[in-house]
Write a protein that holds these residues in place. Structure first.
Motif, PDB file in Angstrom:
ATOM      1  N   ARG A 280      -4.211  14.476  -4.378  1.00  0.00           N
ATOM      2  CA  ARG A 280      -4.791  14.634  -3.282  1.00  0.00           C
ATOM      3  C   ARG A 280      -5.309  13.273  -2.733  1.00  0.00           C
ATOM      4  O   ARG A 280      -5.098  12.977  -1.448  1.00  0.00           O
ATOM      5  CB  ARG A 280      -6.148  15.467  -3.714  1.00  0.00           C
ATOM      6  N   GLN A 281      -5.690  12.271  -3.457  1.00  0.00           N
ATOM      7  CA  GLN A 281      -6.062  11.076  -3.004  1.00  0.00           C
ATOM      8  C   GLN A 281      -4.909  10.277  -2.164  1.00  0.00           C
ATOM      9  O   GLN A 281      -5.034   9.786  -1.022  1.00  0.00           O
ATOM     10  CB  GLN A 281      -6.704  10.047  -4.154  1.00  0.00           C
ATOM     11  N   VAL A 282      -4.062  10.265  -2.970  1.00  0.00           N
ATOM     12  CA  VAL A 282      -2.651   9.699  -2.189  1.00  0.00           C
ATOM     13  C   VAL A 282      -2.265  10.267  -0.891  1.00  0.00           C
ATOM     14  O   VAL A 282      -2.027   9.518   0.111  1.00  0.00           O
ATOM     15  CB  VAL A 282      -1.513   9.496  -3.220  1.00  0.00           C
TER      16      VAL A 282
ATOM     17  N   SER B 214       0.769  -1.181  -0.203  1.00  0.00           N
ATOM     18  CA  SER B 214      -0.203  -0.037  -0.086  1.00  0.00           C
ATOM     19  C   SER B 214       0.663   1.321  -0.135  1.00  0.00           C
ATOM     20  O   SER B 214       2.031   1.158   0.501  1.00  0.00           O
ATOM     21  CB  SER B 214      -0.973  -0.046   1.353  1.00  0.00           C
ATOM     22  N   ASN B 215       0.205   2.539  -0.369  1.00  0.00           N
ATOM     23  CA  ASN B 215       0.877   3.675  -0.154  1.00  0.00           C
ATOM     24  C   ASN B 215       1.417   4.025   1.112  1.00  0.00           C
ATOM     25  O   ASN B 215       2.479   4.459   1.284  1.00  0.00           O
ATOM     26  CB  ASN B 215       0.233   4.813  -0.686  1.00  0.00           C
ATOM     27  N   GLN B 216       0.259   3.414   2.263  1.00  0.00           N
ATOM     28  CA  GLN B 216       0.640   3.780   3.523  1.00  0.00           C
ATOM     29  C   GLN B 216       1.756   3.057   3.962  1.00  0.00           C
ATOM     30  O   GLN B 216       2.847   3.862   4.731  1.00  0.00           O
ATOM     31  CB  GLN B 216      -0.487   3.215   4.510  1.00  0.00           C
TER      32      GLN B 216
ATOM     33  N   GLU C  23      -4.167  11.761   0.885  1.00  0.00           N
ATOM     34  CA  GLU C  23      -5.006  11.632   1.996  1.00  0.00           C
ATOM     35  C   GLU C  23      -4.890  10.266   2.672  1.00  0.00           C
ATOM     36  O   GLU C  23      -5.087  10.111   3.787  1.00  0.00           O
ATOM     37  CB  GLU C  23      -6.368  11.815   1.396  1.00  0.00           C
ATOM     38  N   GLU C  24      -4.494   9.237   1.852  1.00  0.00           N
ATOM     39  CA  GLU C  24      -4.027   7.891   2.389  1.00  0.00           C
ATOM     40  C   GLU C  24      -2.756   7.913   3.337  1.00  0.00           C
ATOM     41  O   GLU C  24      -2.922   7.082   4.273  1.00  0.00           O
ATOM     42  CB  GLU C  24      -3.692   7.159   1.160  1.00  0.00           C
TER      43      GLU C  24
ATOM     44  N   GLN D 139      -4.202  12.310  -9.161  1.00  0.00           N
ATOM     45  CA  GLN D 139      -3.951  11.345  -8.030  1.00  0.00           C
ATOM     46  C   GLN D 139      -3.554  11.638  -6.953  1.00  0.00           C
ATOM     47  O   GLN D 139      -3.630  11.226  -5.720  1.00  0.00           O
ATOM     48  CB  GLN D 139      -3.309   9.977  -8.619  1.00  0.00           C
TER      49      GLN D 139
ATOM     50  N   VAL E  64      -2.637  19.492   2.488  1.00  0.00           N
ATOM     51  CA  VAL E  64      -3.250  18.063   2.592  1.00  0.00           C
ATOM     52  C   VAL E  64      -2.346  17.266   3.459  1.00  0.00           C
ATOM     53  O   VAL E  64      -3.080  16.564   4.332  1.00  0.00           O
ATOM     54  CB  VAL E  64      -3.429  17.414   1.251  1.00  0.00           C
TER      55      VAL E  64
ATOM     56  N   LYS F 221      -1.138  10.607   4.799  1.00  0.00           N
ATOM     57  CA  LYS F 221      -0.814  11.859   5.727  1.00  0.00           C
ATOM     58  C   LYS F 221      -0.600  11.483   7.209  1.00  0.00           C
ATOM     59  O   LYS F 221       0.237  11.959   7.786  1.00  0.00           O
ATOM     60  CB  LYS F 221      -1.646  12.780   5.543  1.00  0.00           C
TER      61      LYS F 221
END
Length: 269
Positions: free
Chosen positions: A77-79, A56-58, A81-82, A75, A108, A84
Protein backbone atom coordinates in the motif's frame (compact mmCIF):
# COMPACT_ATOMS: atom_id res chain seq x y z
CA UNK A 1 1.71 -4.74 -27.38
CA UNK A 2 5.34 -3.64 -26.99
CA UNK A 3 7.01 -3.04 -23.66
CA UNK A 4 10.52 -1.63 -23.83
CA UNK A 5 11.39 -1.00 -20.18
CA UNK A 6 10.94 -3.31 -17.19
CA UNK A 7 10.82 -1.59 -13.81
CA UNK A 8 11.54 -3.54 -10.62
CA UNK A 9 10.46 -2.24 -7.22
CA UNK A 10 12.32 -4.32 -4.63
CA UNK A 11 15.45 -6.37 -5.34
CA UNK A 12 14.87 -9.45 -3.21
CA UNK A 13 15.25 -13.12 -4.12
CA UNK A 14 12.17 -13.42 -6.33
CA UNK A 15 13.06 -10.28 -8.28
CA UNK A 16 16.60 -11.67 -8.61
CA UNK A 17 15.26 -14.95 -10.00
CA UNK A 18 12.99 -13.20 -12.48
CA UNK A 19 15.60 -10.76 -13.75
CA UNK A 20 18.17 -13.55 -14.01
CA UNK A 21 15.76 -15.69 -16.04
CA UNK A 22 14.76 -12.83 -18.30
CA UNK A 23 18.39 -11.91 -18.92
CA UNK A 24 19.40 -15.48 -19.73
CA UNK A 25 16.41 -16.02 -22.02
CA UNK A 26 17.15 -12.75 -23.84
CA UNK A 27 13.63 -11.48 -23.22
CA UNK A 28 13.10 -8.42 -25.38
CA UNK A 29 13.29 -5.59 -22.85
CA UNK A 30 15.61 -2.83 -23.98
CA UNK A 31 16.29 -1.71 -20.41
CA UNK A 32 15.62 -2.86 -16.86
CA UNK A 33 15.45 -0.21 -14.14
CA UNK A 34 15.26 -0.91 -10.44
CA UNK A 35 15.14 0.50 -6.94
CA UNK A 36 15.64 -1.01 -3.50
CA UNK A 37 16.04 0.66 -0.13
CA UNK A 38 19.14 -1.54 0.35
CA UNK A 39 21.91 -0.07 -1.86
CA UNK A 40 23.86 -3.34 -1.76
CA UNK A 41 20.98 -5.27 -3.37
CA UNK A 42 20.55 -2.62 -6.04
CA UNK A 43 24.28 -2.70 -6.75
CA UNK A 44 24.14 -6.50 -7.07
CA UNK A 45 21.45 -6.19 -9.76
CA UNK A 46 23.53 -3.57 -11.55
CA UNK A 47 26.67 -5.70 -11.50
CA UNK A 48 25.11 -9.03 -12.44
CA UNK A 49 22.32 -8.00 -14.82
CA UNK A 50 23.17 -4.44 -15.92
CA UNK A 51 20.01 -3.16 -14.23
CA UNK A 52 19.92 0.62 -14.31
CA UNK A 53 19.67 1.87 -10.70
CA UNK A 54 17.29 4.75 -10.02
CA UNK A 55 16.83 6.73 -6.83
CA UNK A 56 13.16 6.09 -5.99
CA UNK A 57 10.10 3.95 -6.56
CA UNK A 58 8.56 6.90 -8.40
CA UNK A 59 11.36 6.81 -10.96
CA UNK A 60 10.81 3.10 -11.53
CA UNK A 61 7.10 3.73 -12.15
CA UNK A 62 7.81 6.69 -14.40
CA UNK A 63 10.36 4.92 -16.60
CA UNK A 64 8.97 1.39 -16.60
CA UNK A 65 6.41 0.08 -19.06
CA UNK A 66 5.92 -3.01 -16.88
CA UNK A 67 6.41 -2.45 -13.16
CA UNK A 68 7.03 -5.51 -11.00
CA UNK A 69 6.07 -4.99 -7.35
CA UNK A 70 8.49 -7.31 -5.57
CA UNK A 71 8.11 -6.01 -2.02
CA UNK A 72 6.65 -7.54 1.13
CA UNK A 73 2.84 -7.59 1.44
CA UNK A 74 2.90 -5.04 4.26
CA UNK A 75 4.74 -2.57 2.02
CA UNK A 76 2.44 -2.73 -0.99
CA UNK A 77 0.00 0.00 0.00
CA UNK A 78 2.81 2.44 0.86
CA UNK A 79 4.61 1.76 -2.42
CA UNK A 80 1.42 2.20 -4.43
CA UNK A 81 0.70 5.50 -2.72
CA UNK A 82 4.20 6.65 -3.69
CA UNK A 83 3.94 5.70 -7.37
CA UNK A 84 0.25 6.06 -8.27
CA UNK A 85 0.68 9.50 -9.84
CA UNK A 86 3.15 7.98 -12.31
CA UNK A 87 0.86 5.15 -13.37
CA UNK A 88 -0.99 5.50 -16.67
CA UNK A 89 -3.28 3.11 -18.51
CA UNK A 90 -0.52 2.11 -20.94
CA UNK A 91 1.60 0.66 -18.12
CA UNK A 92 1.22 -2.79 -16.56
CA UNK A 93 1.53 -3.56 -12.85
CA UNK A 94 2.70 -7.04 -11.87
CA UNK A 95 2.51 -7.92 -8.17
CA UNK A 96 4.21 -10.93 -6.58
CA UNK A 97 3.18 -10.00 -3.03
CA UNK A 98 1.50 -12.87 -1.18
CA UNK A 99 -2.11 -12.32 -0.18
CA UNK A 100 -2.54 -8.96 -1.93
CA UNK A 101 -5.53 -8.97 -4.28
CA UNK A 102 -5.72 -7.19 -7.60
CA UNK A 103 -8.78 -5.33 -6.32
CA UNK A 104 -6.75 -3.83 -3.46
CA UNK A 105 -4.03 -2.76 -5.89
CA UNK A 106 -6.59 -1.27 -8.25
CA UNK A 107 -8.25 0.55 -5.37
CA UNK A 108 -5.01 2.31 -4.42
CA UNK A 109 -3.35 2.66 -7.83
CA UNK A 110 -6.50 3.45 -9.78
CA UNK A 111 -8.77 1.23 -11.84
CA UNK A 112 -7.27 2.59 -15.07
CA UNK A 113 -4.06 0.62 -14.49
CA UNK A 114 -4.04 -3.04 -15.63
CA UNK A 115 -2.86 -5.41 -12.90
CA UNK A 116 -1.63 -8.99 -12.98
CA UNK A 117 -1.09 -10.92 -9.74
CA UNK A 118 1.57 -13.64 -9.73
CA UNK A 119 2.53 -16.22 -7.12
CA UNK A 120 5.93 -17.71 -8.00
CA UNK A 121 8.07 -19.86 -5.72
CA UNK A 122 11.75 -19.98 -4.83
CA UNK A 123 12.76 -22.79 -7.25
CA UNK A 124 12.48 -20.01 -9.84
CA UNK A 125 16.04 -19.24 -8.68
CA UNK A 126 17.20 -22.38 -10.49
CA UNK A 127 14.74 -22.18 -13.38
CA UNK A 128 12.41 -24.84 -11.93
CA UNK A 129 9.68 -22.70 -10.44
CA UNK A 130 5.93 -22.83 -10.82
CA UNK A 131 4.12 -19.49 -11.10
CA UNK A 132 0.37 -18.95 -11.03
CA UNK A 133 -1.00 -15.79 -12.65
CA UNK A 134 -4.37 -14.12 -12.25
CA UNK A 135 -5.62 -11.01 -14.04
CA UNK A 136 -7.28 -7.99 -12.50
CA UNK A 137 -10.44 -6.46 -13.93
CA UNK A 138 -8.57 -4.07 -16.21
CA UNK A 139 -6.08 -6.57 -17.60
CA UNK A 140 -6.51 -8.09 -21.05
CA UNK A 141 -5.56 -11.44 -22.52
CA UNK A 142 -2.57 -9.70 -24.09
CA UNK A 143 -1.44 -8.53 -20.65
CA UNK A 144 -1.70 -12.09 -19.36
CA UNK A 145 0.30 -13.36 -22.33
CA UNK A 146 3.25 -11.07 -21.77
CA UNK A 147 3.39 -11.86 -18.04
CA UNK A 148 3.13 -15.59 -18.76
CA UNK A 149 6.07 -15.30 -21.16
CA UNK A 150 8.08 -13.41 -18.54
CA UNK A 151 7.62 -16.03 -15.84
CA UNK A 152 8.13 -18.90 -18.28
CA UNK A 153 11.76 -17.75 -18.21
CA UNK A 154 12.03 -19.13 -14.64
CA UNK A 155 9.86 -22.26 -14.81
CA UNK A 156 6.32 -23.32 -15.58
CA UNK A 157 3.28 -21.04 -15.59
CA UNK A 158 -0.39 -21.72 -15.00
CA UNK A 159 -3.32 -19.32 -15.23
CA UNK A 160 -5.85 -19.50 -12.44
CA UNK A 161 -8.91 -17.60 -11.22
CA UNK A 162 -7.87 -15.13 -8.56
CA UNK A 163 -10.06 -16.95 -6.07
CA UNK A 164 -7.44 -19.76 -6.16
CA UNK A 165 -4.46 -17.55 -5.34
CA UNK A 166 -4.47 -17.92 -1.55
CA UNK A 167 -4.58 -21.70 -1.96
CA UNK A 168 -1.78 -21.53 -4.54
CA UNK A 169 0.27 -19.47 -2.08
CA UNK A 170 -0.28 -22.07 0.64
CA UNK A 171 0.64 -25.03 -1.57
CA UNK A 172 3.30 -24.02 -4.11
CA UNK A 173 4.39 -20.66 -2.72
CA UNK A 174 5.13 -22.05 0.75
CA UNK A 175 5.57 -25.63 -0.43
CA UNK A 176 9.34 -25.63 -0.99
CA UNK A 177 9.84 -25.04 2.74
CA UNK A 178 7.73 -28.10 3.51
CA UNK A 179 9.89 -30.21 1.19
CA UNK A 180 13.11 -28.83 2.70
CA UNK A 181 11.83 -29.79 6.15
CA UNK A 182 11.06 -33.33 4.92
CA UNK A 183 14.55 -33.58 3.40
CA UNK A 184 16.12 -32.38 6.65
CA UNK A 185 14.08 -34.83 8.70
CA UNK A 186 14.93 -37.76 6.40
CA UNK A 187 18.61 -36.85 6.53
CA UNK A 188 18.61 -36.62 10.34
CA UNK A 189 16.77 -39.93 10.56
CA UNK A 190 19.48 -41.53 8.42
CA UNK A 191 22.12 -40.22 10.81
CA UNK A 192 20.16 -41.63 13.74
CA UNK A 193 20.32 -45.14 12.27
CA UNK A 194 24.05 -44.93 11.62
CA UNK A 195 24.76 -43.21 8.30
CA UNK A 196 27.44 -40.52 8.05
CA UNK A 197 25.80 -37.08 7.76
CA UNK A 198 27.06 -36.31 4.25
CA UNK A 199 25.88 -39.67 2.96
CA UNK A 200 22.51 -39.37 4.70
CA UNK A 201 21.97 -35.92 3.16
CA UNK A 202 22.91 -37.17 -0.31
CA UNK A 203 20.61 -40.17 0.03
CA UNK A 204 17.69 -38.01 1.19
CA UNK A 205 18.09 -35.39 -1.56
CA UNK A 206 18.56 -37.90 -4.39
CA UNK A 207 15.66 -40.00 -3.14
CA UNK A 208 13.35 -36.97 -3.19
CA UNK A 209 14.62 -35.86 -6.61
CA UNK A 210 14.24 -39.35 -8.02
CA UNK A 211 10.73 -39.76 -6.64
CA UNK A 212 9.68 -36.43 -8.16
CA UNK A 213 11.17 -37.51 -11.51
CA UNK A 214 9.22 -40.79 -11.34
CA UNK A 215 5.96 -38.88 -10.88
CA UNK A 216 6.77 -36.50 -13.74
CA UNK A 217 8.07 -39.10 -16.20
CA UNK A 218 5.52 -41.85 -15.59
CA UNK A 219 2.50 -39.62 -15.01
CA UNK A 220 1.29 -42.09 -12.41
CA UNK A 221 -0.65 -40.96 -9.35
CA UNK A 222 1.57 -40.75 -6.24
CA UNK A 223 -0.57 -43.37 -4.52
CA UNK A 224 0.10 -45.87 -7.33
CA UNK A 225 3.86 -45.27 -7.16
CA UNK A 226 3.76 -45.60 -3.39
CA UNK A 227 2.05 -48.97 -3.73
CA UNK A 228 4.72 -50.07 -6.23
CA UNK A 229 7.39 -49.56 -3.55
CA UNK A 230 5.39 -51.21 -0.76
CA UNK A 231 5.88 -54.97 -0.54
CA UNK A 232 3.70 -57.00 1.82
CA UNK A 233 5.37 -57.33 5.20
CA UNK A 234 8.39 -55.34 4.05
CA UNK A 235 10.41 -52.41 5.32
CA UNK A 236 8.45 -49.73 3.45
CA UNK A 237 5.05 -50.62 4.88
CA UNK A 238 6.58 -50.66 8.35
CA UNK A 239 7.91 -47.13 7.82
CA UNK A 240 4.68 -45.90 6.23
CA UNK A 241 2.67 -47.16 9.19
CA UNK A 242 4.81 -45.04 11.52
CA UNK A 243 4.31 -41.96 9.35
CA UNK A 244 0.54 -42.43 9.29
CA UNK A 245 0.30 -43.16 13.02
CA UNK A 246 2.34 -40.03 13.76
CA UNK A 247 0.04 -37.86 11.69
CA UNK A 248 2.14 -36.97 8.64
CA UNK A 249 -0.86 -36.57 6.35
CA UNK A 250 -2.78 -34.61 8.98
CA UNK A 251 0.22 -32.33 9.51
CA UNK A 252 0.37 -31.47 5.80
CA UNK A 253 -3.34 -30.75 5.69
CA UNK A 254 -2.99 -28.46 8.69
CA UNK A 255 0.13 -26.74 7.34
CA UNK A 256 -1.44 -25.90 3.98
CA UNK A 257 -4.66 -24.80 5.67
CA UNK A 258 -2.79 -22.48 8.05
CA UNK A 259 -0.70 -20.99 5.23
CA UNK A 260 -3.93 -20.46 3.27
CA UNK A 261 -5.49 -18.63 6.20
CA UNK A 262 -2.37 -16.53 6.67
CA UNK A 263 -2.42 -15.50 3.01
CA UNK A 264 -5.99 -14.29 3.46
CA UNK A 265 -5.00 -12.43 6.63
CA UNK A 266 -2.26 -10.58 4.73
CA UNK A 267 -4.82 -9.45 2.19
CA UNK A 268 -7.08 -7.98 4.87
CA UNK A 269 -4.45 -5.66 6.36
Amino acid sequence: MKYRVLGVVGCGNMAYALVKGLTQSRFDFETIVGFDVNPARLNLFRQEFSVKPVSSNQEVAEQGDIIVLAVKPGQIRQVLEEVKDKLTSDKLLVSIAAGISTSLIEEVAGSHVPVIRVMPNTPCLVGRGISAIAAGTGASVEHEEVVARMFAAVGEVCRVPESYMDAVTALSGSGPAYVYLVAEAMSDAGVEVGLPRDLARLMALKTIAGAVAMMEVTGKHPAVLREDVTSPGGTTIAGLRELEENGLRKAFFRAVRRAFERSMELGRR
